[in-house]
Design a protein around this motif. Structure first.
Motif, short mmCIF file in Angstrom:
data_model
loop_
_atom_site.label_atom_id
_atom_site.label_comp_id
_atom_site.label_asym_id
_atom_site.label_seq_id
_atom_site.Cartn_x
_atom_site.Cartn_y
_atom_site.Cartn_z
N ALA A 170 0.83 -1.20 0.00
CA ALA A 170 0.00 0.00 0.00
C ALA A 170 0.87 1.25 0.00
CB ALA A 170 -0.93 -0.01 1.21
N PHE A 171 1.96 1.25 0.79
CA PHE A 171 2.86 2.40 0.82
C PHE A 171 3.59 2.56 -0.51
CE2 PHE A 171 2.47 1.79 5.44
CZ PHE A 171 2.25 3.09 5.84
N TYR A 172 3.94 1.45 -1.14
CA TYR A 172 4.66 1.49 -2.42
C TYR A 172 3.83 2.25 -3.47
CZ TYR A 172 6.84 -0.13 -6.76
OH TYR A 172 7.44 -0.19 -7.99
N GLY A 173 2.53 1.94 -3.52
CA GLY A 173 1.69 2.60 -4.50
C GLY A 173 1.61 4.11 -4.30
N VAL A 174 1.74 4.54 -3.06
CA VAL A 174 1.70 5.97 -2.75
C VAL A 174 3.06 6.62 -2.98
CG1 VAL A 174 1.40 7.65 -0.88
CG2 VAL A 174 -0.21 5.76 -1.12
N PHE A 175 4.14 5.91 -2.63
CA PHE A 175 5.48 6.50 -2.69
C PHE A 175 6.06 6.58 -4.10
CE2 PHE A 175 6.42 4.83 1.87
CZ PHE A 175 5.69 5.88 2.39
N ARG A 176 5.77 5.60 -4.94
CA ARG A 176 6.46 5.52 -6.23
C ARG A 176 6.28 6.78 -7.09
NH1 ARG A 176 7.26 4.38 -11.29
NH2 ARG A 176 8.92 2.91 -11.89
N PRO A 177 5.07 7.38 -7.14
CA PRO A 177 4.97 8.61 -7.94
C PRO A 177 5.89 9.72 -7.46
CG PRO A 177 2.79 7.71 -7.48
CD PRO A 177 3.76 6.93 -6.65
N PHE A 178 6.13 9.82 -6.15
CA PHE A 178 7.07 10.82 -5.64
C PHE A 178 8.48 10.52 -6.13
CE2 PHE A 178 3.69 11.21 -2.41
CZ PHE A 178 3.55 12.59 -2.37
N ILE A 179 8.88 9.24 -6.07
CA ILE A 179 10.22 8.84 -6.51
C ILE A 179 10.36 9.06 -8.02
CG2 ILE A 179 11.89 6.96 -6.62
CD1 ILE A 179 11.30 7.77 -3.77
N ALA A 180 9.32 8.67 -8.77
CA ALA A 180 9.38 8.81 -10.23
C ALA A 180 9.48 10.26 -10.66
CB ALA A 180 8.13 8.17 -10.85
N GLY A 181 8.98 11.17 -9.84
CA GLY A 181 9.10 12.59 -10.18
C GLY A 181 10.51 13.12 -10.08
N ALA A 182 11.39 12.35 -9.42
CA ALA A 182 12.78 12.80 -9.24
C ALA A 182 13.79 11.87 -9.89
CB ALA A 182 13.09 12.92 -7.75
N GLU A 183 13.33 10.74 -10.41
CA GLU A 183 14.25 9.74 -10.97
C GLU A 183 13.60 9.09 -12.19
OE1 GLU A 183 16.99 7.61 -12.17
OE2 GLU A 183 17.50 8.57 -10.27
N GLN A 184 14.28 9.17 -13.33
CA GLN A 184 13.71 8.67 -14.58
C GLN A 184 13.95 7.17 -14.81
OE1 GLN A 184 11.76 10.75 -16.42
NE2 GLN A 184 12.15 12.10 -14.68
N ASP A 185 14.95 6.61 -14.18
CA ASP A 185 15.25 5.19 -14.37
C ASP A 185 14.22 4.34 -13.63
OD1 ASP A 185 16.54 2.54 -13.59
OD2 ASP A 185 18.04 3.34 -14.98
N ALA A 186 13.47 3.54 -14.38
CA ALA A 186 12.37 2.76 -13.80
C ALA A 186 12.86 1.77 -12.75
CB ALA A 186 11.61 2.03 -14.90
N ALA A 187 14.00 1.13 -13.00
CA ALA A 187 14.52 0.14 -12.06
C ALA A 187 14.91 0.80 -10.74
CB ALA A 187 15.71 -0.59 -12.67
#
Length: 264
Positions: A170-187
């Protein structure tokens, strides 16, 4: 009294048959569309009427809420309410679709990213059927699959490290968009968001205490620990350039989700 004395038996029988028919229709429609009608405006007058004219010892619920997460109960209710008895494929699909939609809406706060995705999928299936873009059978198959994925909480895009970790997912689904906004590498995004999800879950458990939400110091200590992890691990060791605003958002969402999932 006069009505009962003067009305012919045949007329009385017809009224009773009509009443039964419309009662069954009401139950069928409520089940098919998972409708809940708000009677609050009528409650005072109904209560006064009942208190004045009716005596009763026990209330009996005639239409139990449908729990899509209980497989046996879900199938039993459908059997008892005639959903499988001389019903069209569309009515079966509607019953599943609207019960699932209602359950997803009620649980949205517990896992926003997960349930929002299925909310859109179930609404798309309903819209496609109404627009005649899919057949009755395709509609039934699609909503049944969505319902099964919701019930099993099956994620198609969840890192393996989070398997069997429902809270962390549940936390992953919320956190990933924040991380993706600062990091382009999907892995890198996946790994960082997964690590952060596990760390946040562990920190929440570490700070768990009675009356946590009444203790400002306890809340600040948890927020500080999450903030330290973001600086040291996510920004420092992993090199994800999170902004201060993004980190504040992660911390805020961490506490909100922990409260919704009753982890604290």
């Amino acid at each position: 009294e006069q009505f009962l004395m003067k009305t012919p038996e045949a007329t009385m029988r017809r009224y009773k048959e009509d009443l039964k028919k419309y009662q069954k229709l009401k139950v069928a429609v409520k089940f098919r569309y998972a409708e809940q009608i708000d009677f609050r405006d009528y409650e005072p007058r109904i209560k006064k009427l009942l208190d004045t004219h009716i005596e009763a010892n026990e209330a009996v619920r005639l239409n139990e809420p449908v729990n899509i997460f209980d497989e046996a109960m879900f199938n039993q209710v459908k059997e008892e309410r005639g959903v499988y008895e001389a019903q069209s494929l569309a009515s079966k699909a509607d019953a599943i679709a609207h019960a699932t939609k209602k359950a997803v809406t009620e649980k949205m706060a517990e896992a926003p990213a997960f349930y929002e995705k299925f909310s859109k999928l179930i609404q798309q299936a309903i819209d496609d059927f109404r627009a005649k873009r899919i057949s009755d059978l395709e509609y039934l198959e699609k909503v049944s699959e969505i319902r099964n994925r919701v019930v099993s909480r099956r994620h198609d895009d969840m890192p393996a490290i989070l398997a069997e970790q429902e809270d962390a997912q549940a936390f992953y689904g919320v956190f990933r968009p924040f991380i993706a906004g600062a990091e382009q590498d999907a892995a890198v995004c996946d790994e960082a968001a997964a690590a952060l999800s596990l760390a946040a879950t562990a920190l929440i458990i570490k700070h768990r205490k009675v009356h946590f939400w009444d203790d400002d110091d306890a809340q600040k200590n948890l927020m500080n620990d999450i903030d330290d992890y973001l600086y040291d691990e996510i920004r420092g060791r992993r090199g994800v350039a999170l902004s201060v605003e993004a980190m504040d958002g992660i911390i805020e969402q961490s506490l909100r989700l922990a409260q919704s999932r009753r982890l604290l």
